[in-house]
Design a protein around this motif. Structure first.
Motif, short mmCIF file in Angstrom:
data_model
loop_
_atom_site.label_atom_id
_atom_site.label_comp_id
_atom_site.label_asym_id
_atom_site.label_seq_id
_atom_site.Cartn_x
_atom_site.Cartn_y
_atom_site.Cartn_z
N ASN A 110 16.07 21.22 4.62
CA ASN A 110 17.32 20.80 5.28
C ASN A 110 17.85 21.85 6.26
O ASN A 110 18.89 21.67 6.87
CB ASN A 110 18.39 20.49 4.22
CG ASN A 110 18.71 21.70 3.35
OD1 ASN A 110 17.84 22.54 3.11
ND2 ASN A 110 19.94 21.80 2.89
N LEU A 111 17.11 22.97 6.39
CA LEU A 111 17.49 24.03 7.32
C LEU A 111 16.33 24.34 8.27
O LEU A 111 15.82 25.47 8.29
CB LEU A 111 17.89 25.30 6.56
CG LEU A 111 19.03 25.17 5.53
CD1 LEU A 111 19.13 26.43 4.70
CD2 LEU A 111 20.35 24.89 6.24
N PRO A 112 15.86 23.35 9.05
CA PRO A 112 14.66 23.55 9.88
C PRO A 112 14.81 24.67 10.90
O PRO A 112 13.84 25.38 11.21
CB PRO A 112 14.47 22.19 10.56
CG PRO A 112 15.82 21.54 10.51
CD PRO A 112 16.46 22.02 9.25
N ASP A 113 16.01 24.87 11.43
CA ASP A 113 16.21 25.89 12.46
C ASP A 113 16.20 27.31 11.89
O ASP A 113 16.06 28.28 12.65
CB ASP A 113 17.54 25.66 13.18
CG ASP A 113 17.57 24.33 13.93
OD1 ASP A 113 16.48 23.84 14.29
OD2 ASP A 113 18.67 23.78 14.14
N LEU A 114 16.38 27.41 10.57
CA LEU A 114 16.46 28.74 9.94
C LEU A 114 15.18 29.13 9.20
O LEU A 114 15.12 30.21 8.60
CB LEU A 114 17.64 28.78 8.95
CG LEU A 114 19.04 28.68 9.55
CD1 LEU A 114 20.08 28.65 8.44
CD2 LEU A 114 19.31 29.85 10.48
N ARG A 115 14.17 28.28 9.25
CA ARG A 115 12.97 28.54 8.44
C ARG A 115 12.27 29.83 8.83
O ARG A 115 11.85 30.61 7.96
CB ARG A 115 12.01 27.34 8.52
CG ARG A 115 12.54 26.15 7.74
CD ARG A 115 11.72 24.91 7.96
NE ARG A 115 10.42 25.00 7.31
CZ ARG A 115 9.61 23.94 7.14
NH1 ARG A 115 10.01 22.75 7.55
NH2 ARG A 115 8.45 24.09 6.56
N ALA B 269 4.92 30.44 1.89
CA ALA B 269 3.91 29.56 2.49
C ALA B 269 4.53 28.24 2.93
O ALA B 269 4.23 27.71 4.01
CB ALA B 269 2.77 29.32 1.51
N ARG B 270 5.44 27.71 2.13
CA ARG B 270 6.07 26.41 2.45
C ARG B 270 7.07 26.52 3.59
O ARG B 270 7.37 25.53 4.25
CB ARG B 270 6.72 25.82 1.21
CG ARG B 270 5.70 25.43 0.15
CD ARG B 270 6.32 24.88 -1.12
NE ARG B 270 5.34 24.84 -2.19
CZ ARG B 270 4.37 23.93 -2.27
NH1 ARG B 270 4.30 22.96 -1.38
NH2 ARG B 270 3.51 23.97 -3.27
N LEU B 271 7.60 27.72 3.82
CA LEU B 271 8.49 27.91 4.96
C LEU B 271 7.73 27.87 6.29
O LEU B 271 8.31 27.59 7.34
CB LEU B 271 9.22 29.26 4.85
CG LEU B 271 10.40 29.32 3.87
CD1 LEU B 271 10.86 30.76 3.69
CD2 LEU B 271 11.57 28.46 4.36
N LEU B 272 6.41 28.13 6.24
CA LEU B 272 5.59 28.15 7.45
C LEU B 272 4.81 26.86 7.67
O LEU B 272 4.30 26.64 8.77
CB LEU B 272 4.61 29.33 7.41
CG LEU B 272 5.20 30.74 7.49
CD1 LEU B 272 4.09 31.77 7.46
CD2 LEU B 272 6.05 30.91 8.75
N THR B 273 4.68 26.03 6.65
CA THR B 273 3.87 24.81 6.76
C THR B 273 4.74 23.57 6.56
O THR B 273 5.84 23.64 6.02
CB THR B 273 2.74 24.81 5.71
OG1 THR B 273 3.32 24.83 4.39
CG2 THR B 273 1.84 26.01 5.87
N GLU B 274 4.21 22.44 6.97
CA GLU B 274 4.92 21.18 6.81
C GLU B 274 4.74 20.60 5.42
O GLU B 274 5.58 19.86 4.93
CB GLU B 274 4.43 20.16 7.85
CG GLU B 274 4.79 20.54 9.28
CD GLU B 274 6.30 20.65 9.50
OE1 GLU B 274 7.04 19.82 8.94
OE2 GLU B 274 6.73 21.56 10.22
N SER B 275 3.63 20.93 4.76
CA SER B 275 3.34 20.38 3.43
C SER B 275 4.25 21.01 2.37
O SER B 275 4.29 22.24 2.23
CB SER B 275 1.88 20.62 3.06
OG SER B 275 1.63 20.20 1.73
N GLN B 276 4.97 20.17 1.65
CA GLN B 276 5.84 20.64 0.58
C GLN B 276 5.38 20.11 -0.78
O GLN B 276 6.11 20.24 -1.77
CB GLN B 276 7.29 20.16 0.85
CG GLN B 276 7.84 20.53 2.21
CD GLN B 276 7.93 22.03 2.43
OE1 GLN B 276 8.32 22.77 1.54
NE2 GLN B 276 7.54 22.48 3.62
N ALA B 277 4.18 19.52 -0.82
CA ALA B 277 3.71 18.88 -2.06
C ALA B 277 3.19 19.91 -3.05
O ALA B 277 2.65 20.95 -2.67
CB ALA B 277 2.62 17.87 -1.73
#
Length: 319
Positions: free
Chosen positions: A25-30, A89-97
């Motif tokens: 929910n914070l894409p600009d701050l990742r 790792a999840r902050l850098l990638t699109e996959s959250q599974a």
């Protein structure tokens, strides 16, 4: 139909993997969060590894108190390895599974190390009690075989509690939503996704958390009640200051650790605000492990002296 779901014969959609919401929910701050958490993680690892190395290398620190501190630093390092690399790792990638077995393993080790941490801080409080209240018998009571047995008991107890809790949470399938409102697999957000009635499980886990957190904290308070009673009877002001100084760092870590644990786990309902829980979780998974090396190096004279000796030796080796 989602790839993370399959349909039962009765029409219920079962979850086959979870999606960790994390900081999506914070894409600009990742990127900013990644840099901040990564640098904090490096400092935490460096600090804890430094403490372990100094205690191992300096013979003056080969006492039960510092052996327990080395174990605490090792426990903190392992504790961060369970959650932070995955979060980065999840902050850098699109996959959250995350798979359900992977989620269960992460929760087991996170809870096991967290509970062991509570018991280890209790053991360190007992060590200070024996050192200050029974100094002449200290080396007999806290001899190496006793310390080894107590240390083994700490981790066996911690991981036994974790096994009970994770077995309860993962004993039934998950259905409905696959979204875990957290950046790692913690108790409350995963339990909400259970197909079965989770109120009974939540209550059982709540009472188990009380047993771990409150009983450990009360035992530490009891140790310090005896310590304070002994210190105030000391005739020497210098002796009183030295006794208090050996306890200051431990007390600081105790207050921070048990304070965070109480906010998250000592709630009869699992309906806390996800955003607030994530903020507190960032503090006790990222910030708190950093406090251990900082507090013990700044507030402990023996560790500071040993660190200066190690730096002096390293400089002389380079000349």
């Amino acid at each position: 139909m989602k790839a993370s779901e399959k349909q039962q014969d009765n029409g219920t959609w079962l979850v086959t993997e979870f999606v960790l919401v994390g900081f999506s929910n914070l894409p600009d701050l990742r990127t900013t969060l990644f840099v901040l958490f990564f640098l904090t993680y490096l400092v935490t690892l460096s600090g804890n590894i430094t403490i372990i190395t100094i205690i191992h290398a300096d013979r003056t620190l080969h006492t039960p108190m510092y052996r327990f501190l080395a174990v605490l630093s090792l426990s903190e390092t392992s504790y961060t390895l369970v959650t932070i690399p995955n979060m980065l790792a999840r902050l850098l990638t699109e996959s959250q599974a995350i798979s359900i077995p992977g989620c269960r393993a992460q929760m087991f080790f996170f809870l096991g190390l967290g509970c062991s941490h509570c018991f280890l801080l209790t053991l360190m409080g007992y060590d200070r009690y024996v050192a200050i209240c029974h100094p002449l018998r200290y080396l007999v009571i806290m001899r190496p075989t006793v310390c080894l047995c107590l240390g083994a008991l700490v981790f066996c107890s911690g991981f036994s509690v974790a096994w009970i809790e994770t077995s309860m949470i993962f004993s039934s399938p998950f259905c409905g939503s696959d979204r875990v409102e957290h950046f790692f697999c913690d108790i409350a957000p995963v339990l909400k996704l259970s197909c079965s009635e989770s109120a009974g499980k939540a209550l059982a886990i709540f009472f188990l958390s009380i047993l771990v957190v409150l009983v450990s904290f009360l035992l530490i308070l009891l140790s310090y009640a005896f310590i304070v009673a002994t210190i105030v009877r000391m005739p020497s002001a210098a002796g009183r200051r030295k006794a208090f100084s050996t306890c200051a760092a431990h007390l600081t870590v105790v207050i921070v650790h048990f304070g965070c644990a109480s906010i998250i786990y000592l709630r009869p309902e699992s309906g806390g605000e996800p955003g607030r829980d994530r903020l507190v979780a960032v503090f006790y998974t990222v910030v708190t492990p950093l406090l251990n090396p900082v507090v013990y190096t700044l507030r402990n004279k023996e560790v500071r002296v040993a660190l200066r000796r190690a730096l002096a030796r390293s400089r002389s080796d380079f000349k």
